[in-house]
Design an enzyme around this catalytic site. Structure first.
Site, PDB file in Angstrom:
ATOM      1  N   CYS A  98     -11.441  -2.083  -4.462  1.00 35.16           N
ATOM      2  CA  CYS A  98     -10.070  -3.827  -4.783  1.00 35.16           C
ATOM      3  C   CYS A  98     -10.759  -4.816  -5.265  1.00 35.16           C
ATOM      4  O   CYS A  98     -10.770  -4.828  -6.175  1.00 35.16           O
ATOM      5  CB  CYS A  98      -9.020  -3.619  -3.372  1.00 35.16           C
ATOM      6  N   GLU A 153      -3.120  -4.539  -3.203  1.00 38.10           N
ATOM      7  CA  GLU A 153      -3.740  -5.671  -4.211  1.00 38.10           C
ATOM      8  C   GLU A 153      -3.951  -4.647  -5.448  1.00 38.10           C
ATOM      9  O   GLU A 153      -3.713  -5.484  -6.735  1.00 38.10           O
ATOM     10  CB  GLU A 153      -5.161  -5.299  -4.355  1.00 38.10           C
ATOM     11  N   CYS A 206     -10.483  -3.896   0.785  1.00 40.13           N
ATOM     12  CA  CYS A 206     -11.965  -2.775   0.552  1.00 40.13           C
ATOM     13  C   CYS A 206     -12.016  -3.450  -1.169  1.00 40.13           C
ATOM     14  O   CYS A 206     -12.434  -4.459  -1.441  1.00 40.13           O
ATOM     15  CB  CYS A 206     -10.838  -2.286   0.428  1.00 40.13           C
ATOM     16  N   ASN A 233       0.985  -1.385  -0.335  1.00 42.59           N
ATOM     17  CA  ASN A 233      -0.241   0.065  -0.096  1.00 42.59           C
ATOM     18  C   ASN A 233       0.803   1.303  -0.502  1.00 42.59           C
ATOM     19  O   ASN A 233       1.489   1.230   0.919  1.00 42.59           O
ATOM     20  CB  ASN A 233      -1.302  -0.053   1.236  1.00 42.59           C
ATOM     21  N   ILE A 234       0.062   2.056  -0.882  1.00 44.34           N
ATOM     22  CA  ILE A 234       1.420   3.182  -0.791  1.00 44.34           C
ATOM     23  C   ILE A 234       0.497   5.075  -0.489  1.00 44.34           C
ATOM     24  O   ILE A 234      -1.023   4.564  -0.792  1.00 44.34           O
ATOM     25  CB  ILE A 234       1.823   3.620  -2.041  1.00 44.34           C
ATOM     26  N   GLU A 235       0.310   5.179   0.689  1.00 42.22           N
ATOM     27  CA  GLU A 235      -0.362   6.210   0.878  1.00 42.22           C
ATOM     28  C   GLU A 235      -0.406   7.471   0.738  1.00 42.22           C
ATOM     29  O   GLU A 235       1.204   7.764   0.547  1.00 42.22           O
ATOM     30  CB  GLU A 235      -0.216   6.621   2.370  1.00 42.22           C
ATOM     31  N   CYS A 287      -4.531   0.811  -2.425  1.00 42.81           N
ATOM     32  CA  CYS A 287      -4.126  -0.461  -1.733  1.00 42.81           C
ATOM     33  C   CYS A 287      -2.798  -1.330  -2.023  1.00 42.81           C
ATOM     34  O   CYS A 287      -3.052  -1.361  -3.373  1.00 42.81           O
ATOM     35  CB  CYS A 287      -5.717  -1.111  -1.657  1.00 42.81           C
TER      36      CYS A 287
HETATM   37  N1  THU Z   1      -5.298  -1.342   2.332  1.00 44.12           N
HETATM   38  C1  THU Z   1      -4.579  -2.139   1.968  1.00 44.12           C
HETATM   39  O1  THU Z   1      -3.306  -2.031   1.329  1.00 44.12           O
HETATM   40  N2  THU Z   1      -5.061  -3.510   1.582  1.00 44.12           N
HETATM   41  C2  THU Z   1      -6.354  -3.992   2.052  1.00 44.12           C
HETATM   42  O2  THU Z   1      -6.814  -4.872   1.804  1.00 44.12           O
HETATM   43  C3  THU Z   1      -6.916  -2.399   3.140  1.00 44.12           C
HETATM   44  C4  THU Z   1      -6.599  -1.780   3.229  1.00 44.12           C
HETATM   45  C5  THU Z   1      -4.410  -0.015   3.093  1.00 44.12           C
HETATM   46  C6  THU Z   1      -4.659   0.878   2.671  1.00 44.12           C
HETATM   47  C7  THU Z   1      -4.546   2.235   3.738  1.00 44.12           C
HETATM   48  O3  THU Z   1      -3.018   2.272   3.219  1.00 44.12           O
HETATM   49  C8  THU Z   1      -4.368   0.952   4.998  1.00 44.12           C
HETATM   50  O4  THU Z   1      -3.806   0.219   4.163  1.00 44.12           O
HETATM   51  C9  THU Z   1      -5.156   1.663   5.934  1.00 44.12           C
HETATM   52  O5  THU Z   1      -6.823   1.193   5.368  1.00 44.12           O
END
Ligand code: THU
Length: 145
Positions: free
Chosen positions: A102, A63, A99, A50-52, A61
């Site tokens: 995804c 995925e 989520c 994941n990259i915020e 996310c």
């Molecule tokens: N996130 C994912 O990368 N995949 C998931 O299946 C659930 C949530 C990430 C998004 C965000 O960066 C962090 O988790 C918190 O929601």
């Protein structure tokens, strides 16, 4: 027993690749680190983390990062994805289910009756779902015909 299609070795490999990918997560805001390993039908593995973003909505996310990496390299036939997530620095304790966004992206590229989603918590055995189980009655390309 794993569901038909994936061997125990493949499941292990995907989970370990997802775990490695998770270490590269850029998640300074949530502190929640996720890794994904996507298996193509031809046997290749694409990973993602994941990259915020400080602006929040650009966050992607793990995925989707894995799927978009693969699609951007010409791959559109996928067999399975493994996902591992949890708080940075803590042992993984629960499964991290994809989520809704995804799941929708998976439906874009994957057969809902075939594509397998592998989720693993701490000690529990990996749980494996078909995409249709996680996105029942999904709205896909066929619905536009
Ligand atoms: N996130 C994912 O990368 N995949 C998931 O299946 C659930 C949530 C990430 C998004 C965000 O960066 C962090 O988790 C918190 O929601």
């Amino acid at each position: 027993m794993p569901k038909e299609g994936l061997t125990a070795d493949t499941i292990e490999l995907l989970l370990s690749e997802a775990k490695k990918a998770r270490e590269l997560a850029y998640a300074p805001y949530s502190g929640f680190y996720v890794g994904a390993a996507l298996l193509t039908k031809s046997g290749k593995i694409y990973t993602g983390c994941n990259i915020e973003s400080a602006a929040q909505t650009p966050t992607c996310c793990a995925e989707r990062v894995a799927i978009f990496k693969a699609v951007s390299e010409g791959e559109k036939n996928f067999a399975a994805i493994a996902v591992i997530g949890g708080k940075k620095g803590e042992e993984i304790s629960r499964i991290c289910a994809p989520c809704g966004v995804c799941r929708q992206v998976m439906l874009e590229f994957c057969d809902e009756n075939e594509f397998e989603i592998i989720l693993s918590g701490r000690k529990e055995k990996a749980k494996i779902f078909k995409l249709k189980e996680l996105l029942p009655l999904g709205f896909g390309a066929d619905d536009l015909n």
